[in-house]
Design an enzyme around this catalytic site. Structure first.
Site, PDB file in Angstrom:
ATOM      1  N   LYS A  39     -31.585  71.459  69.832  1.00 25.13           N
ATOM      2  CA  LYS A  39     -30.582  72.163  69.001  1.00 25.13           C
ATOM      3  C   LYS A  39     -29.019  71.569  69.606  1.00 25.13           C
ATOM      4  O   LYS A  39     -28.298  71.371  68.567  1.00 25.13           O
ATOM      5  CB  LYS A  39     -30.518  73.756  69.242  1.00 25.13           C
ATOM      6  CG  LYS A  39     -31.952  74.194  68.343  1.00 25.13           C
ATOM      7  CD  LYS A  39     -31.776  75.946  68.637  1.00 25.13           C
ATOM      8  CE  LYS A  39     -33.269  76.248  68.184  1.00 25.13           C
ATOM      9  NZ  LYS A  39     -33.424  77.869  68.241  1.00 25.13           N
ATOM     10  N   ASP A  82     -28.739  82.542  62.766  1.00 28.25           N
ATOM     11  CA  ASP A  82     -30.232  82.715  62.590  1.00 28.25           C
ATOM     12  C   ASP A  82     -30.632  83.483  61.240  1.00 28.25           C
ATOM     13  O   ASP A  82     -31.574  83.555  60.881  1.00 28.25           O
ATOM     14  CB  ASP A  82     -30.869  83.318  63.541  1.00 28.25           C
ATOM     15  CG  ASP A  82     -31.257  82.318  64.823  1.00 28.25           C
ATOM     16  OD1 ASP A  82     -32.076  81.357  64.372  1.00 28.25           O
ATOM     17  OD2 ASP A  82     -31.166  82.693  65.977  1.00 28.25           O
ATOM     18  N   GLN A  95     -31.769  82.543  71.993  1.00 30.86           N
ATOM     19  CA  GLN A  95     -32.877  81.888  71.825  1.00 30.86           C
ATOM     20  C   GLN A  95     -34.016  82.869  72.284  1.00 30.86           C
ATOM     21  O   GLN A  95     -34.069  83.468  73.079  1.00 30.86           O
ATOM     22  CB  GLN A  95     -33.157  80.907  72.892  1.00 30.86           C
ATOM     23  CG  GLN A  95     -34.605  79.880  72.628  1.00 30.86           C
ATOM     24  CD  GLN A  95     -34.512  79.321  71.485  1.00 30.86           C
ATOM     25  OE1 GLN A  95     -33.627  79.032  70.679  1.00 30.86           O
ATOM     26  NE2 GLN A  95     -35.849  79.054  70.862  1.00 30.86           N
TER      27      GLN A  95
HETATM   28  N1  GUN Z   1     -37.341  80.844  68.870  1.00 34.82           N
HETATM   29  C1  GUN Z   1     -38.067  80.119  68.115  1.00 34.82           C
HETATM   30  N2  GUN Z   1     -37.532  79.676  66.843  1.00 34.82           N
HETATM   31  C2  GUN Z   1     -36.502  80.267  66.955  1.00 34.82           C
HETATM   32  C3  GUN Z   1     -35.084  80.586  65.877  1.00 34.82           C
HETATM   33  O1  GUN Z   1     -35.167  79.904  64.830  1.00 34.82           O
HETATM   34  N3  GUN Z   1     -34.041  81.194  66.179  1.00 34.82           N
HETATM   35  C4  GUN Z   1     -33.961  81.906  67.591  1.00 34.82           C
HETATM   36  N4  GUN Z   1     -32.949  82.503  67.950  1.00 34.82           N
HETATM   37  N5  GUN Z   1     -34.996  81.525  68.578  1.00 34.82           N
HETATM   38  C5  GUN Z   1     -36.252  81.136  68.219  1.00 34.82           C
END
Ligand code: GUN
Length: 283
Positions: free
Chosen positions: A55, A122, A99
Site C-alpha cells: 500500500k 476503506d 490494517q
Molecule cells: N486487511 C485485509 N484487507 C484489508 C483492507 O482492505 N483494509 C484493511 N484496513 N485491512 C485489511
C-alpha cells in the site's frame, strides 16, 4: 472449447494508477500539498506487513503521501484510539487505514468506528456503510469496488444477471452484494450456512467468491459461461492462490480473475482513489 478471458486486475490497476498520478499531481500543484494516507499497523502479522508495504509503495507511485505508523502488539485500545484521534485532527491526513486483523485483545469495530467517516478510505465505518446501503455512497469498500471496476473495464454487464456473492463480511460480501444490486443485478448471498452451495452457484451468471478457503470451489460449482471474481488470497508453497480451483475453469468460464494479479491489485488501487476522493479530488 472457447477461451476464457482472464480479467487482468493488475493491468487495470496500472492503467488507473497512471491516470490517478496525473490527477494527484494537478491536485498537489493547486492545493500546495499532496493527498495523505496514514496506515496504522499493530503488531507483526507477516501477511499484514506485506499488504502494508504494498500500500505504501502504491501511494508513492501515485504521488500520495503516506504516513506509516507501527504500533507494538501490546498496544491498548485506549492508545489505539488516541493515535486515531490524532490522525483525525491532522490537516495533512485525508485517509486513515487501520490494517486488519488487529491483535485479538483489541476490538476492531470500535477502532474502525473511531475513524471519522470523512477520513475512512476503506469505507468500513458504519457511517460510510450506511451511506452506501442507502444509495448515497461516499466511498465504497475497496475490494468490492475494485471487482466492479474490473467488470466495468471488461464491459461485463451485470444488469439483470444472476449474481451470487459467497461470503457475508462487512469488508467484502455485504458491500459487494450492494454494489451489484445498485448495478441492477439479481443478487443472492450465500455463506457458510447455505445448504447445497454448489446448487446455488450453478444458477449464477456471475459469482464473487470471498469465503477464505483455499481452492474450495472447482468446475462442478459453476455453469458454463460463468464470470468469476475470486477474492481469496492464500499463501502456500507455490505462491498465492484463491478460493477457486481456477485451473479447472479454463475453457468453461467466460471470464475470471486470476490469483495473484486479479482482485488484489485493484483493492490497493481503490484505496488510493478513495483517499484522493476524500481529499476532495475528482476521479
Ligand atoms: N486487511 C485485509 N484487507 C484489508 C483492507 O482492505 N483494509 C484493511 N484496513 N485491512 C485489511
Amino acid at each position: 472449447m472457447t477461451n476464457t478471458l482472464i480479467l487482468d486486475g493488475k493491468a487495470v490497476a496500472q492503467a488507473r494508477r497512471a491516470i490517478l498520478r496525473e490527477k494527484v499531481a494537478e491536485f498537489t500543484k493547486t492545493k500546495g500539498r499532496a493527498p495523505g494516507l496514514a496506515v496504522v499497523i499493530v503488531g507483526h502479522d507477516p501477511a499484514s506487513q506485506i499488504y502494508v508495504k504494498n500500500k505504501i509503495k502504491a501511494c508513492a507511485e501515485a504521488g500520495i503521501e503516506s504516513f506509516h505508523l507501527e504500533k507494538p502488539a501490546t498496544l491498548t485500545q485506549a492508545d489505539l484510539h488516541k493515535a486515531i484521534d490524532e490522525l483525525n485532527a491532522r490537516t495533512d491526513v485525508d485517509g486513515i487505514l487501520v490494517q486488519l486483523p488487529l491483535p485479538k485483545h483489541l476490538n476492531e469495530t470500535e477502532a474502525l468506528e473511531r475513524i471519522r467517516g470523512e477520513k475512512d478510505p476503506d469505507g468500513l465505518t458504519s457511517a460510510n456503510l450506511g451511506l452506501l446501503f442507502s444509495g448515497r455512497t461516499r466511498v465504497a469498500p475497496c475490494t468490492p469496488f475494485g471487482v466492479m471496476k474490473i467488470f466495468e473495464h471488461y464491459k461485463i454487464d451485470v444488469a439483470g444477471k444472476n449474481a451470487v456473492v459467497i461470503g457475508r463480511s462487512n469488508i467484502v460480501g455485504k458491500p459487494m452484494a450492494q454494489l451489484l444490486l445498485q448495478a441492477n443485478a439479481t443478487v443472492t448471498m450465500a455463506h457458510s450456512k447455505t445448504h447445497d452451495l454448489e446448487a446455488v452457484t450453478r444458477e449464477a451468471d456471475i459469482v464473487v467468491v470471498a469465503v477464505g478457503q483455499r481452492h474450495l470451489l472447482g468446475k462442478s460449482a459453476f455453469k458454463k459461461g460463468v464470470v468469476i471474481a475470486d477474492v481469496g488470497m492464500h499463501r502456500g508453497e507455490k505462491g498465492l492462490c484463491g478460493d477457486v480451483r481456477l485451473d479447472e475453469l479454463h475453457g468453461w468460464a467466460q471470464a475470471m480473475t486470476p490469483v495473484p494479479g486479479g482482485v488484489g491489485p485493484m483493492t490497493i488501487q481503490m484505496l488510493l482513489e478513495n483517499t484522493f476522493r476524500l481529499a476532495g479530488g475528482k476521479i
